[in-house]
Design an enzyme around this catalytic site. Sequence first.
Site, mmCIF file in Angstrom:
data_model
loop_
_atom_site.group_PDB
_atom_site.id
_atom_site.type_symbol
_atom_site.label_atom_id
_atom_site.label_comp_id
_atom_site.label_asym_id
_atom_site.label_seq_id
_atom_site.Cartn_x
_atom_site.Cartn_y
_atom_site.Cartn_z
ATOM 1 N N ASP A 15 38.312 37.987 132.315
ATOM 2 C CA ASP A 15 37.591 37.131 133.258
ATOM 3 C C ASP A 15 38.582 36.347 134.120
ATOM 4 O O ASP A 15 38.374 35.175 134.414
ATOM 5 C CB ASP A 15 36.681 36.166 132.471
ATOM 6 N N VAL A 24 32.171 20.866 131.248
ATOM 7 C CA VAL A 24 33.451 20.422 130.701
ATOM 8 C C VAL A 24 33.650 18.966 131.114
ATOM 9 O O VAL A 24 33.538 18.619 132.298
ATOM 10 C CB VAL A 24 34.608 21.305 131.220
ATOM 11 N N LEU A 27 34.497 17.757 134.572
ATOM 12 C CA LEU A 27 35.674 18.471 135.097
ATOM 13 C C LEU A 27 35.280 19.800 135.720
ATOM 14 O O LEU A 27 35.943 20.312 136.607
ATOM 15 C CB LEU A 27 36.682 18.709 133.967
ATOM 16 N N GLY A 28 34.209 20.350 135.238
ATOM 17 C CA GLY A 28 33.755 21.619 135.786
ATOM 18 C C GLY A 28 32.503 22.073 135.078
ATOM 19 O O GLY A 28 32.212 21.654 133.961
ATOM 20 N N GLY A 29 31.787 22.911 135.777
ATOM 21 C CA GLY A 29 30.562 23.459 135.194
ATOM 22 C C GLY A 29 30.789 24.922 134.934
ATOM 23 O O GLY A 29 31.189 25.670 135.824
ATOM 24 N N GLY A 30 30.595 25.319 133.732
ATOM 25 C CA GLY A 30 30.815 26.720 133.402
ATOM 26 C C GLY A 30 29.510 27.476 133.334
ATOM 27 O O GLY A 30 28.460 26.953 133.721
ATOM 28 N N PHE A 42 28.017 28.438 130.643
ATOM 29 C CA PHE A 42 27.132 28.081 129.538
ATOM 30 C C PHE A 42 27.157 26.593 129.181
ATOM 31 O O PHE A 42 26.645 26.201 128.155
ATOM 32 C CB PHE A 42 27.497 28.911 128.305
ATOM 33 N N GLY A 43 27.781 25.799 130.010
ATOM 34 C CA GLY A 43 27.807 24.374 129.693
ATOM 35 C C GLY A 43 28.704 23.613 130.648
ATOM 36 O O GLY A 43 29.035 24.090 131.722
ATOM 37 N N LYS A 101 34.680 21.019 126.219
ATOM 38 C CA LYS A 101 33.796 22.022 126.832
ATOM 39 C C LYS A 101 32.585 22.168 125.917
ATOM 40 O O LYS A 101 32.694 22.662 124.791
ATOM 41 C CB LYS A 101 34.567 23.340 126.956
HETATM 42 P P1 ADP Z 1 32.969 28.654 131.384
HETATM 43 O O1 ADP Z 1 33.515 29.517 130.311
HETATM 44 O O2 ADP Z 1 31.653 28.078 130.985
HETATM 45 O O3 ADP Z 1 32.995 29.294 132.730
HETATM 46 P P2 ADP Z 1 35.418 27.263 131.875
HETATM 47 O O4 ADP Z 1 36.255 27.274 130.667
HETATM 48 O O5 ADP Z 1 35.752 28.286 132.925
HETATM 49 O O6 ADP Z 1 33.896 27.370 131.492
HETATM 50 O O7 ADP Z 1 35.457 25.833 132.519
HETATM 51 C C1 ADP Z 1 34.699 25.502 133.660
HETATM 52 C C2 ADP Z 1 35.485 24.604 134.567
HETATM 53 O O8 ADP Z 1 35.821 23.395 133.883
HETATM 54 C C3 ADP Z 1 36.819 25.193 134.986
HETATM 55 O O9 ADP Z 1 36.686 26.003 136.125
HETATM 56 C C4 ADP Z 1 37.651 23.952 135.245
HETATM 57 O O10 ADP Z 1 37.441 23.458 136.532
HETATM 58 C C5 ADP Z 1 37.117 22.962 134.235
HETATM 59 N N1 ADP Z 1 37.953 22.964 133.035
HETATM 60 C C6 ADP Z 1 37.861 23.821 132.005
HETATM 61 N N2 ADP Z 1 38.779 23.570 131.076
HETATM 62 C C7 ADP Z 1 39.497 22.527 131.519
HETATM 63 C C8 ADP Z 1 40.617 21.799 130.996
HETATM 64 N N3 ADP Z 1 41.160 22.127 129.836
HETATM 65 N N4 ADP Z 1 41.120 20.796 131.723
HETATM 66 C C9 ADP Z 1 40.569 20.464 132.910
HETATM 67 N N5 ADP Z 1 39.516 21.104 133.444
HETATM 68 C C10 ADP Z 1 38.981 22.136 132.772
#
Ligand code: ADP
Length: 667
Positions: free
Chosen positions: A507, A400, A392-395, A397-398, A415
């Site tokens: 953030d 999702v 779903l996404g790359g953060g 530190f890991g 996540k």
């Molecule tokens: P990090 O803290 O590592 O930056 P995030 O919480 O921002 O991680 O999540 C990274 C990405 O993952 C987000 O920008 C979003 O696109 C996706 N994502 C995070 N949480 C969710 C969720 N609950 N449902 C769908 N997508 C999510």
Amino acid sequence: MSSSLVKSLARFYDLKPLHAQKHTGNGGGDAKKSQTATSHSSKSSFSLIEGRVDALCSQVDKLLALQEAVMSRLDVISRERALEKNVEHLLNVVHGDMRTVKKQAEQQAKRLDALERPLNALQYAVSLIAEVLKHSPLSELLKSTHTHAGKGLKSKDGVEKPKVCLKGLKSQKKKKPPDVADAAQTDLEEVQKLNQQNAELSHGTAETAACAAEHLDFIKDEQEPEEKKREELQAVEQKEEAEKDEQREISNEQDKQETKRPEDLCVPDVPRCESSAVYQESSEEHCELTGSTKRRVTEENLEKDDLKKSRVEQRSEEVEGSEEQKSEDDAAKEGTKEPEEPEGEKKEGETIAEEYIIDCSPPPPAPFEHRVVTSKTQQITAYYTINREEVLGGGRFGMVHKCVEKSSGLTLAAKIIKARSQKEKEVVKSEIEVMNQLNHANLIQLYAAYESRYDVTLVMEYVEGGELFDRIIDENYKLTELDTVLFIRQITEGLQYMHKMYILHLDLKPENILCVSRETNKVKIIDFGLARRYKPREKLRVNFGTPEFLAPEVINYEFVSFPTDMWSLGVITYMLLSGLSPFLGDDDNETLNNILECKWGFEEAEFEDISEEAKDFIKRLLVQSKGWRMSASQSLKHPWLSDRSLHYRLHQKKNKCHSTRAPPPES
Ligand code: ADP
């Protein structure tokens, strides 16, 4: 010394009986014998006595030596006591001095604070007056006159206009800021270490007291009716109004006198926010927490449904004709309600302000009750199927991933955060702790947490609409100003709740706002990785990702607080409306400088169609001094988010934001 003592002791020893015996023995031969015997025995007893005296002497010597030792010890002790007393006295003196110094420092801080406030107020008033002058017909007249005459008001104007480096902004237009994942190498441990250092370093006395006072003020603002600030604002705005009237009068006078005045000198009155009135009007109506807002809107709709219908439809038929269906579709998309018929009958010729009620209902809640989560050490795979393919996404530190709870079939988001050391695990646990405290429909909800040797996985509510960021950059998506109002309102409501819970997000950026679905304009705030409980003395240093969204106080390594989030809200609003990043420079250094100099403006063509209220909203958030930024509660009362007649105008205008702007209507 001992011999003299022996003598003195001998005085107490009576030798007389011995002498008497000697004298009485002088009579006969027996007597002689006995005398000899007596003399012999007296000699031996004398030597015995002498021996005893010697023994006594040595004992006395010992006693004396002991006494001497005791005396010298006592002497030492008494000297030590005296020293102790001295030290105690000195300590008391130092304590007293410290107390005086502390009091003086506090008084000094208070005095400084008191001095600073009127100064800030003055600065603010000056900027407002300058703003009024800038838009006033008089200033336009003067400017125009000076333009004709050569150089005149240029410097004054120059002060007012933000010196925006358009070149940089232009080149960054619609450019997605570098993904935070690019900065993934940034070490979590380092960030934590720095933040811990920050907390340790940020101990002070007077500074802290002043700062705490400032923040307490802000919290008070958030939690109590902002009467004081409102009064200040009202006063300034009343003054502004009076000046405007005065200038209008002057201008009218000049108009009358200068009948031959060239046409280009007639400057239309720039629409301005009638903020004070609306701020007050909306305070109760629009600042309810999301749940109650929904109820209110629904009730109103039920009550006024019949009244609304005929009038709006009539107008639509007259004005828009075939546009009617399109407008309804748009309303469905925007989640907005039908325009509302004002109460009372409309008299002929009388103009009644049209109103439009935007949908303030909260997004659908998480498909589970709010829960307080503690991380479990069991194998997550025993309970959830994590779809590793679907990222779903790359953060930072890991990653999702989408996941499904085996027992319930509930779709969730997992996540997975890399955390090897105990310290790294503690960081993730702080994210869990923050999420445990947040129960609001605009904030993503936590379902469970699992920790293994190398990572911690947060299982969260899943939202499928994608990042708000994608809507900003999607040229095919028709984002209107009214859509932006809806997005920003919800983000502000989420923030208002967080701030009421004494939690800072720290953030906020478009990537951390997720759309609930593609069809509606409902959003939720995610990523509480940097969120923390508000601590008056805590500073925050961030050394990762793009600096575009950082508030000046973060860059300057000053105290972060609730207004820090409000700055980010200003940046997001600017981006949503224009598709441009207000401070983005050619490189990070330029970006940071732009932020520190508060270098931004509305000169870009993207802002041509944007309402003055929207601009005013941003102006009140992108303020360098954090004490002067609007709070979340104030933002919700701002006309841009609360004025129904403005929303009506925006709905009618359907002005598109940034690149999706519609071509100008044919006249
Ligand atoms: P990090 O803290 O590592 O930056 P995030 O919480 O921002 O991680 O999540 C990274 C990405 O993952 C987000 O920008 C979003 O696109 C996706 N994502 C995070 N949480 C969710 C969720 N609950 N449902 C769908 N997508 C999510």
